[in-house]
Scaffold this motif. Sequence first.
Motif, short mmCIF file in Angstrom:
data_model
loop_
_atom_site.label_atom_id
_atom_site.label_comp_id
_atom_site.label_asym_id
_atom_site.label_seq_id
_atom_site.Cartn_x
_atom_site.Cartn_y
_atom_site.Cartn_z
N GLU A 192 0.90 -1.02 0.05
CA GLU A 192 0.07 -0.11 0.03
C GLU A 192 0.95 1.23 -0.02
OE1 GLU A 192 -3.83 1.87 2.75
OE2 GLU A 192 -2.71 -0.11 3.08
N GLY A 193 0.38 2.21 -0.68
CA GLY A 193 0.99 3.77 -0.76
C GLY A 193 -0.14 4.51 -0.04
N TYR A 216 1.40 10.78 -3.29
CA TYR A 216 1.11 9.80 -4.35
C TYR A 216 -0.13 10.90 -5.00
CZ TYR A 216 3.42 5.97 -2.26
OH TYR A 216 4.37 5.22 -1.85
N ALA A 269 -3.69 8.48 -4.74
CA ALA A 269 -4.23 7.94 -3.63
C ALA A 269 -5.62 8.56 -3.34
CB ALA A 269 -3.27 8.63 -2.56
N SER A 325 -5.04 6.90 0.33
CA SER A 325 -3.89 5.61 0.02
C SER A 325 -4.34 4.94 -1.39
CB SER A 325 -4.26 4.68 0.89
OG SER A 325 -5.46 3.97 1.05
N CYS A 326 -3.45 4.07 -1.94
CA CYS A 326 -3.73 3.48 -2.99
C CYS A 326 -2.93 2.11 -2.96
CB CYS A 326 -2.81 4.25 -4.05
SG CYS A 326 -1.02 4.71 -3.88
N THR A 327 -3.75 0.96 -3.53
CA THR A 327 -3.13 -0.24 -3.37
C THR A 327 -3.64 -1.03 -4.87
OG1 THR A 327 -3.05 -2.29 -2.19
CG2 THR A 327 -5.37 -1.16 -2.27
N CYS A 370 0.54 2.56 -7.45
CA CYS A 370 0.87 3.97 -7.12
C CYS A 370 1.81 4.74 -7.99
CB CYS A 370 1.31 4.03 -5.63
SG CYS A 370 0.00 3.14 -4.41
N GLN A 398 3.93 8.63 -8.27
CA GLN A 398 4.47 9.91 -7.39
C GLN A 398 5.10 10.86 -8.58
OE1 GLN A 398 6.96 7.49 -4.84
NE2 GLN A 398 6.14 8.75 -2.99
#
Length: 546
Positions: A74-75, A122, A125, A129-131, A136, A138
Amino acid sequence: MLFALLSASLAGCGGAQNAAVPPRAPIGASNAARLTITIPHATSSSSAQRRPQYISPATQALAVTITGPTNASEGIDLTTGNPSCTVNLYSSLVCTVSLALAPCPSSTACYTGTFTTYDRAYTNASGGSCTPLSSCTQPAGTKALSQAQSVSFLVAAGAANNLPITLGGVPATVAVLSSAGTISGNALTGFVLPTAQSGQVSVLGVDADGNYILGPGAPAVGLTTSDATQFTVTPIGTSAPNLFTIANASSLPAGALLTATVTPTVASGASPLTAAADIFSGSAKLYVTSYGNSTVTAYDSQGAQQSLTGTFPNLNGPYGIAEDPANGWLYVTNLNNNTMTAYNAQGAQQSLTGTFPNLNDPSGIAYDPANGWLYVTNYNTTVTAYDAQGAQQTLTGSFPNLNWPSGIAYDPANGWLYVTNSGIGSGTVTAYDAQGAQQTLTGSFPNINGPYGIAYDPANGWLYVTNYYNNTMTAYDAQGAQQTLTGSFPNINGPYGIAYDPANGWLYVTNSGNNTVTAYDAQGAQQSLTGRFPNLSSPSGIAVVP
């Protein structure tokens, strides 16, 4: 399924204490695992930047990868835009990361995690969050600030499962700073430590966003010297692991090279970095080019020669010399092979991306702080301009009416460059703006005879010119009107270069006729010196490094 609480202590840069918030109560099987991170409020205060146990105030994202019975990737944005982040009473950002992990089948650790913080959030996100992490994204230029790789941990049924994690700071550069005692200067231009004295310096890892890395997870640091017989280095110890005491054991001028090393924690995955800094006794501030033996020698303001760690290599008929205070380098024109070379204050040659093209018997050189350019006078009646790396600059003017230009000086009061023309039948000084357009003057710089060197005195706004053919020095205002002086600049013999020292208000003149340097006040009265400026051979240029 059981959920575990993970508490992390991250080392980064520049924040407050208690960077990781420990759990307030055990978490049972119905709770999600949590990783609580406190990001300190950014501050410009250097004292705040050096507080121990912190996360970098530049932190904006966390990447988590966990493998085991439950895999997690996860990010997470660590910003106010994440609903799991709040600002506390100390203006620090507190973020709580929830992770769902099944218990290990036995009492043996079954999970491995890698945690990395970044200085950019990110871009995709959703809800903070992102998954999975591989999806993800940046922004370009995102830099890692700290990391813990392959952290093994156990998640046991019916337990709180607290896991302290220390992230290792990822250094991008090394800082060497003077801290206490009689040591002065900096890593760029060199440290000065007088004979039989001691001082302290700090060695610090600096992260990619310019914050010092201290506290748990900070890299180990070291400091050595190239000459332990002259300069001894002693670490303070565990009470101040970044601090070192340096003692100058010499009773004579000496110089050495300091090498600082930062070694990141193994978990950070980062590589060791080194940085070099010169240290010398005395105070080398006058640099003189000797055309006769192709050397540059350094002296204090009294004429005592100073020992340097470098040798000013690759000189060939050095003539002019000037300092660029923006980078601390000294630039030398080499008359015999049409080149210009750059050195640090200790005489180590610097690598440049440019080549200073189109030089032709270069002699004088002056630095213009308004644009950062170096101007060089050439025998073929030109003046050429370059940046600090040696790239020639295009000018709109052509520096007309030159005749064997020799010396050149910059007047910050009007932004003009003054050039001495020593050609047969010339004996003039002409003025130009930074683009090479000649300026009209009300005066004519009278009584000049073979003018070579020229220097500007900001205390009175006058320009001083050395006259080679009749061994005199004359003073003028910015318009070329000669000034009446009470002194006569005695004992000049074949004067070439001239430089002004703002520390004492003196003018130093190189005398090629008898291999000396003489000093005068602004009125032309000679000053008594305790040193003799030894080892000169046809001295030409001279530069003062304040």
